[in-house]
Scaffold this motif. Sequence first.
Motif, PDB file in Angstrom:
ATOM      1  N   TRP A  68      13.394 -19.155 -15.437  1.00 36.37           N
ATOM      2  CA  TRP A  68      12.507 -20.299 -15.231  1.00 36.37           C
ATOM      3  C   TRP A  68      11.090 -19.847 -14.888  1.00 36.37           C
ATOM      4  O   TRP A  68      10.119 -20.495 -15.286  1.00 36.37           O
ATOM      5  N   ARG A  69      10.959 -18.745 -14.171  1.00 39.32           N
ATOM      6  CA  ARG A  69       9.629 -18.264 -13.804  1.00 39.32           C
ATOM      7  C   ARG A  69       8.835 -17.764 -15.008  1.00 39.32           C
ATOM      8  O   ARG A  69       7.609 -17.675 -14.944  1.00 39.32           O
ATOM      9  N   ARG A  70       9.523 -17.439 -16.094  1.00 41.99           N
ATOM     10  CA  ARG A  70       8.822 -17.005 -17.306  1.00 41.99           C
ATOM     11  C   ARG A  70       9.238 -17.857 -18.507  1.00 41.99           C
ATOM     12  O   ARG A  70       9.376 -17.355 -19.624  1.00 41.99           O
ATOM     13  N   GLY A  72       7.631 -19.921 -20.262  1.00 42.46           N
ATOM     14  CA  GLY A  72       6.682 -19.917 -21.363  1.00 42.46           C
ATOM     15  C   GLY A  72       6.949 -18.805 -22.359  1.00 42.46           C
ATOM     16  O   GLY A  72       6.782 -18.991 -23.573  1.00 42.46           O
ATOM     17  N   ASP A  78       6.113 -24.320 -20.166  1.00 42.89           N
ATOM     18  CA  ASP A  78       6.726 -24.222 -18.836  1.00 42.89           C
ATOM     19  C   ASP A  78       7.757 -25.306 -18.577  1.00 42.89           C
ATOM     20  O   ASP A  78       8.400 -25.321 -17.532  1.00 42.89           O
ATOM     21  N   ALA A 145      11.961 -29.717 -12.981  1.00 48.97           N
ATOM     22  CA  ALA A 145      11.266 -29.663 -14.266  1.00 48.97           C
ATOM     23  C   ALA A 145      11.515 -30.979 -14.986  1.00 48.97           C
ATOM     24  O   ALA A 145      12.249 -31.846 -14.500  1.00 48.97           O
ATOM     25  N   THR A 150      12.136 -30.121 -21.467  1.00 50.04           N
ATOM     26  CA  THR A 150      12.884 -28.874 -21.495  1.00 50.04           C
ATOM     27  C   THR A 150      13.793 -28.793 -22.711  1.00 50.04           C
ATOM     28  O   THR A 150      13.779 -27.806 -23.456  1.00 50.04           O
TER      29      THR A 150
END
Length: 393
Positions: A68-70, A72, A78, A145, A150
């Motif tokens: 989730w932190r990356r 993109g 994101d 999110a 997503t």
Amino acid sequence: MSARIVVIGGGLHGFAAALHLARAGHRVSVVEKDYAGRHASGVNAGGVRRLGRHTAEIPLALAAAERWRRMGELVGGDCGFVPCGQIKVAESDADMDALEARVAEVRALGFGHEYLVTPGELRRRVPAIGAHCRGALVCDGDGYASPYRTVTAWRRAAQAAGAACHEGERVTGIERLADGWRVVSRERAWTADVVVNCAGAWAGEVCRMLGERVPVQAEAPMLMITERLVPFLEPVVGATHRPLSFKQFPNGTVLIGGGIRGRVEHGLAHPRLAGLAANARTVTDLFPFMARARIVRTWAGMEGVMPDGIPVIGRSAVAPDVVHCFGFSAHGFQLGAITGEIVRDLVTGREPALPIAPFAVERFAAANPAEGSYSDAAFSASSDGGAASTVAR
């Protein structure tokens, strides 16, 4: 060597599997009975959390948090991820005892992502919280999110990698061939070397077509959203002894959920007023000023729920060229960032890097089919259930 793979179910887990399989060079077709994200994947609360996970899920949740932190890099966006933290509030001494026991259990397993905070620290983080609250369990870096953004991002990335998406195709049969499978809808058929079952609430019906009986139940977690309010909350707030997922978006609206179930009728999810009222009472107990807030919309999504509350991830017990990934029991959104990698490894014959033995379908082998909780009863009528459905997602 490239394989022909049919993924049944166009939700987040289905497209995550499709993306990683397509990037590994396989020919992938995703077959969805409605449209991408129509059910649980696109209409859930959007929680991205490690907090409070079943201990078997913690390694997967930690790996998913890194993805989730990356996000993109993985899918080109994101997905609306906001790492605002998540907090589980204690309303009594008994709640604090339960949270202290949880921290001890998690740390004994070697994990340190959850920790306790005092009443003063809780009020610093959540100034509007009720005066009776005694403290909280916190996980920094968790958050939320946008569900539909997503699943759409994962679908587009899968298609860009070469996966085909067939929407509006109800799977009506799965036939064994000499060298694979024939997956049949009302309009067409696909041949496959491997079938991946990501059919959510309809996964039990897919299992039945394969000759495998699995106790997955179709249920309908509900959500509410309020009018716009003056900003008062940053982290996502839950409760210790009753269901709650409570968050405020940047536009001021507040989302209220937590897994309270609506009803399932004719293969569709519908809210249930009594459950919504119970959810609202929890909110007003924790945030008394919310009694004046107006609810502007309610809805429910369709989810596959397992008796033990954790998913089925692994190879079929009756066919090694079938992989299951379903039954996330209303908490699978965050895990979608890692399950595709696990499915890819299973399909390609590699041992997954993460421990998935607790999620094996064989754990239900000793269950009694006469109990009525198996796949052919997944849509049976009840106060939280509904009328019969015989189509696969």
